[in-house]
Design a protein around this motif. Sequence first.
Motif, PDB file in Angstrom:
ATOM      1  N   VAL A 241       0.849  -1.186   0.000  1.00  0.00           N
ATOM      2  CA  VAL A 241       0.000   0.000   0.000  1.00  0.00           C
ATOM      3  C   VAL A 241       0.889   1.241   0.000  1.00  0.00           C
ATOM      4  O   VAL A 241       1.776   1.384   0.850  1.00  0.00           O
ATOM      5  N   VAL A 242       0.671   2.140  -0.955  1.00  0.00           N
ATOM      6  CA  VAL A 242       1.468   3.360  -1.074  1.00  0.00           C
ATOM      7  C   VAL A 242       0.753   4.545  -0.434  1.00  0.00           C
ATOM      8  O   VAL A 242       1.303   5.258   0.402  1.00  0.00           O
ATOM      9  N   ARG A 243      -0.491   4.776  -0.852  1.00  0.00           N
ATOM     10  CA  ARG A 243      -1.247   5.915  -0.314  1.00  0.00           C
ATOM     11  C   ARG A 243      -2.731   5.713  -0.592  1.00  0.00           C
ATOM     12  O   ARG A 243      -3.114   4.894  -1.438  1.00  0.00           O
ATOM     13  N   HIS A 244      -3.545   6.493   0.124  1.00  0.00           N
ATOM     14  CA  HIS A 244      -4.988   6.514  -0.101  1.00  0.00           C
ATOM     15  C   HIS A 244      -5.368   7.867  -0.697  1.00  0.00           C
ATOM     16  O   HIS A 244      -4.947   8.922  -0.193  1.00  0.00           O
ATOM     17  N   LEU A 249      -9.944   5.787  -3.862  1.00  0.00           N
ATOM     18  CA  LEU A 249      -9.077   4.709  -4.325  1.00  0.00           C
ATOM     19  C   LEU A 249      -7.830   4.609  -3.450  1.00  0.00           C
ATOM     20  O   LEU A 249      -7.345   5.612  -2.924  1.00  0.00           O
ATOM     21  N   SER A 250      -7.318   3.389  -3.335  1.00  0.00           N
ATOM     22  CA  SER A 250      -6.029   3.155  -2.688  1.00  0.00           C
ATOM     23  C   SER A 250      -5.019   2.785  -3.759  1.00  0.00           C
ATOM     24  O   SER A 250      -5.315   1.998  -4.666  1.00  0.00           O
ATOM     25  N   GLU A 251      -3.837   3.370  -3.658  1.00  0.00           N
ATOM     26  CA  GLU A 251      -2.769   3.086  -4.621  1.00  0.00           C
ATOM     27  C   GLU A 251      -1.797   2.081  -4.002  1.00  0.00           C
ATOM     28  O   GLU A 251      -1.331   2.262  -2.884  1.00  0.00           O
ATOM     29  N   LEU A 252      -1.494   1.029  -4.768  1.00  0.00           N
ATOM     30  CA  LEU A 252      -0.536   0.014  -4.349  1.00  0.00           C
ATOM     31  C   LEU A 252       0.606  -0.029  -5.353  1.00  0.00           C
ATOM     32  O   LEU A 252       0.481   0.468  -6.482  1.00  0.00           O
ATOM     33  N   ARG A 263     -10.919   1.856  -1.954  1.00  0.00           N
ATOM     34  CA  ARG A 263     -10.194   2.193  -0.730  1.00  0.00           C
ATOM     35  C   ARG A 263     -10.095   1.016   0.236  1.00  0.00           C
ATOM     36  O   ARG A 263     -11.089   0.360   0.550  1.00  0.00           O
ATOM     37  N   LEU A 264      -8.875   0.793   0.709  1.00  0.00           N
ATOM     38  CA  LEU A 264      -8.582  -0.265   1.666  1.00  0.00           C
ATOM     39  C   LEU A 264      -8.382   0.331   3.057  1.00  0.00           C
ATOM     40  O   LEU A 264      -8.017   1.499   3.195  1.00  0.00           O
ATOM     41  N   ALA A 265      -8.595  -0.485   4.070  1.00  0.00           N
ATOM     42  CA  ALA A 265      -8.400  -0.025   5.447  1.00  0.00           C
ATOM     43  C   ALA A 265      -6.944  -0.105   5.872  1.00  0.00           C
ATOM     44  O   ALA A 265      -6.564   0.445   6.912  1.00  0.00           O
ATOM     45  N   ASN A 266      -6.108  -0.786   5.092  1.00  0.00           N
ATOM     46  CA  ASN A 266      -4.721  -1.021   5.478  1.00  0.00           C
ATOM     47  C   ASN A 266      -3.880   0.244   5.386  1.00  0.00           C
ATOM     48  O   ASN A 266      -4.018   1.039   4.464  1.00  0.00           O
ATOM     49  N   ALA A 267      -2.967   0.418   6.333  1.00  0.00           N
ATOM     50  CA  ALA A 267      -2.118   1.598   6.389  1.00  0.00           C
ATOM     51  C   ALA A 267      -1.053   1.550   5.295  1.00  0.00           C
ATOM     52  O   ALA A 267      -0.637   0.465   4.862  1.00  0.00           O
ATOM     53  N   ALA A 353     -12.246  -8.060  -5.802  1.00  0.00           N
ATOM     54  CA  ALA A 353     -13.200  -8.088  -4.698  1.00  0.00           C
ATOM     55  C   ALA A 353     -12.479  -7.993  -3.355  1.00  0.00           C
ATOM     56  O   ALA A 353     -11.333  -8.455  -3.217  1.00  0.00           O
ATOM     57  N   PRO A 354     -13.127  -7.420  -2.329  1.00  0.00           N
ATOM     58  CA  PRO A 354     -12.506  -7.379  -0.993  1.00  0.00           C
ATOM     59  C   PRO A 354     -12.075  -8.746  -0.488  1.00  0.00           C
ATOM     60  O   PRO A 354     -11.053  -8.857   0.196  1.00  0.00           O
ATOM     61  N   ALA A 355     -12.827  -9.782  -0.831  1.00  0.00           N
ATOM     62  CA  ALA A 355     -12.479 -11.132  -0.382  1.00  0.00           C
ATOM     63  C   ALA A 355     -11.187 -11.624  -1.000  1.00  0.00           C
ATOM     64  O   ALA A 355     -10.584 -12.595  -0.510  1.00  0.00           O
TER      65      ALA A 355
END
Length: 363
Positions: A241-244, A249-252, A263-267, A353-355
Amino acid sequence: MLEVSLKHRFAGFDLDAQFRAPPGVTVLFGRSGSGKTTIINAVAGLLSPDQGRIAAGDWVLLDTKSGLQLRPHRRRIGYIFQEGRLFPHLSVRQNLGYGAWFAPKDAPREDMGRIVDLLGLGALLDRRPGALSGGEKQRVAIGRALLSAPKLILADEPLAALDEARKAEILPYLERLRDEVNIPILYVSHAASEVARLASSVVAIEAGRVVAQGPAAEVLGDPAILPAGAREAGALITARVVRHHDDGLSELEANGIALFLPRLANAPGTQLRLRIAAHDVILSRNRPEGLSALNILPGLVQDIRAGAGPGAIVAIDTAAGRVLARVTRRSALALGLAPGVGVHAIVKSVSVAPADVGGAAAS
């Protein structure tokens, strides 16, 4: 390293399987009826195979050549069933204590406080099973198995009886179990998402035979090995994970390739593993322009496997890792796809998917 070699004949079905299971989660992956539960029942001592050997170094559970076969209660195995099978008249604390009561006196024991913390059971200790959700019951069952000081854990599709919300609740705890418990875990599943999120290694089984075994990314990324069928094909990559972003959207980043997901919950800095389903990947010979899809992974075709019908699975090696694409044979021919040909794999951000997003296994 647990070593398993089994042969057994049923009416209309022959099991002939050999594999190794290192510490971490080794998933026995295949369709229903392929022999997965038969294997772990033999490991547990609930089935006496015609021939076999099950051992880890000097710890031998079964050796039919020498006539050695430990009875189930002497095998030091924790078994997690599809349903928790907790004692309804005991509290969570007492159910956990029941597991600890069976631990051999001279065996290294898990600290109950650590297990309670690992599985998030602190607020549940005084409840009885009737007041727990399905996911909470399974977490208690896992804790009870760990507190029995097992040398091996067996899990027979422990999420199969849960709905999607309860599966999402318990999967992070199973990921922690994979990373923090230093004993082999044999985990039976036919769900590709579960396998991708949890497996340290995969043993693919078809019709009672092991058709492949190895690291999860290697086995899941092989187009010649589809134990759950082409519809469930999908590859596994690791990303950070790079940034939100403010737009949701979350950038990886995966080895220099940018990926965008809802968007992910991960830091930021968190390592994740992503399963990209083959049916969600579109291929283009040239880098596309004017598309809504944000994730474009350039790479080279590594292999093409045609199916019995009109479809084919294409394996593409990218900087981010192996990606599989499910296309028609007509499309593969029209694009001139062949090993070594350059292509671009296109993945819609919302198609992951989140799963299919989980914590990366500890290295």
